[in-house]
Write a protein that holds these residues in place. Structure first.
Motif, short mmCIF file in Angstrom:
data_model
loop_
_atom_site.label_atom_id
_atom_site.label_comp_id
_atom_site.label_asym_id
_atom_site.label_seq_id
_atom_site.Cartn_x
_atom_site.Cartn_y
_atom_site.Cartn_z
N ARG A 127 0.83 -1.21 0.00
CA ARG A 127 0.00 0.00 0.00
C ARG A 127 0.86 1.26 0.00
O ARG A 127 0.58 2.21 -0.73
N GLU A 178 0.76 4.67 -2.42
CA GLU A 178 0.07 5.82 -1.84
C GLU A 178 1.02 6.71 -1.04
O GLU A 178 2.00 6.23 -0.48
N ASP A 211 0.53 10.23 1.75
CA ASP A 211 -0.48 11.08 2.38
C ASP A 211 -0.15 12.55 2.19
O ASP A 211 0.95 12.92 1.79
N TYR A 269 -3.14 13.75 -7.70
CA TYR A 269 -4.25 14.05 -6.80
C TYR A 269 -5.44 14.56 -7.60
O TYR A 269 -5.30 15.04 -8.72
N PRO A 294 -11.25 12.00 -1.10
CA PRO A 294 -11.44 10.56 -0.93
C PRO A 294 -12.69 10.02 -1.60
O PRO A 294 -12.79 8.83 -1.85
N ASN A 339 -12.27 9.07 -7.48
CA ASN A 339 -11.18 8.19 -7.89
C ASN A 339 -10.39 8.75 -9.07
O ASN A 339 -9.69 8.03 -9.76
N THR A 397 -6.72 8.06 -8.87
CA THR A 397 -6.44 6.66 -9.20
C THR A 397 -6.38 6.48 -10.71
O THR A 397 -5.47 5.84 -11.24
N GLU A 409 -0.40 7.72 -5.59
CA GLU A 409 -1.61 8.51 -5.46
C GLU A 409 -1.60 9.20 -4.10
O GLU A 409 -1.27 8.58 -3.09
N LEU A 463 -3.37 10.32 -1.02
CA LEU A 463 -4.62 10.06 -0.30
C LEU A 463 -5.22 11.36 0.20
O LEU A 463 -4.51 12.24 0.68
N GLY A 464 -6.52 11.49 0.09
CA GLY A 464 -7.21 12.67 0.59
C GLY A 464 -7.39 13.77 -0.43
O GLY A 464 -8.27 14.60 -0.30
#
Length: 154
Positions: free
Chosen positions: A24, A28, A30, A89, A93, A96, A99, A114, A116-117
């Motif tokens: 993960r 990803e 943050d 980005y 959340p 997508n 993604t 990617e 996150l957030g």
């Protein structure tokens, strides 16, 4: 005795869990880590906003490159060096888009993660963001980060 909702499916073997979580982290990043790297000027990381022109005008991460997802195949080779790691980005959340953008970069042979957030959490964590009218910064949302604005150091 009450049955456990948490334990109704047993936890993975620790070695399997370690491989999963490492995987993960390979995909990803943050918001706090991206902010830290941009602030420190860490080389080899390029942040890409994959949203529309209207969204970009509304607000964006300072230093991000704007490439809407539909134009990544066309523009990325001209704008992004293949030696960097791309961090994509989109809105947040519930979207997508980051993604999908990451998938496009991966298909082009880029190293990619990617964020996150998305833009939502960038703003909610109190980081400055650019708009077509200048720089803005909102107060830290204490449901996403410490009120002090100091990184949670997770």
């Amino acid at each position: 005795m009450t049955a456990s909702a948490v334990l109704s499916v047993p936890a993975a073997d620790p070695a399997v869990a370690a491989a999963h979580y490492l995987s993960r982290l390979a995909f990803e990043a943050d918001v706090s880590d991206v902010h830290a790297d941009l602030t420190a000027g860490v080389p080899g990381v390029v942040v890409v906003d994959s949203r529309s022109d209207v969204a970009w005008a509304q607000g964006r991460i300072p230093g991000a490159v704007h490439i809407p997802t539909a134009r990544i195949a066309e523009l990325a080779p001209q704008l992004i060096d293949r030696s960097v790691t791309v961090v994509t980005y989109c809105w947040g959340p519930g979207c997508n888009g980051a993604t999908r953008a990451a998938l496009e970069f991966a298909r082009l042979g880029y190293a990619v993660k990617e964020m996150l957030g998305g833009f939502e959490y960038w703003v909610r964590e109190g980081f400055a963001h650019g708009t077509d009218h200048g720089t803005e910064q909102r107060p830290v949302d204490d449901l996403t980060a410490p009120r002090s604005g100091i990184s949670c150091a997770c």
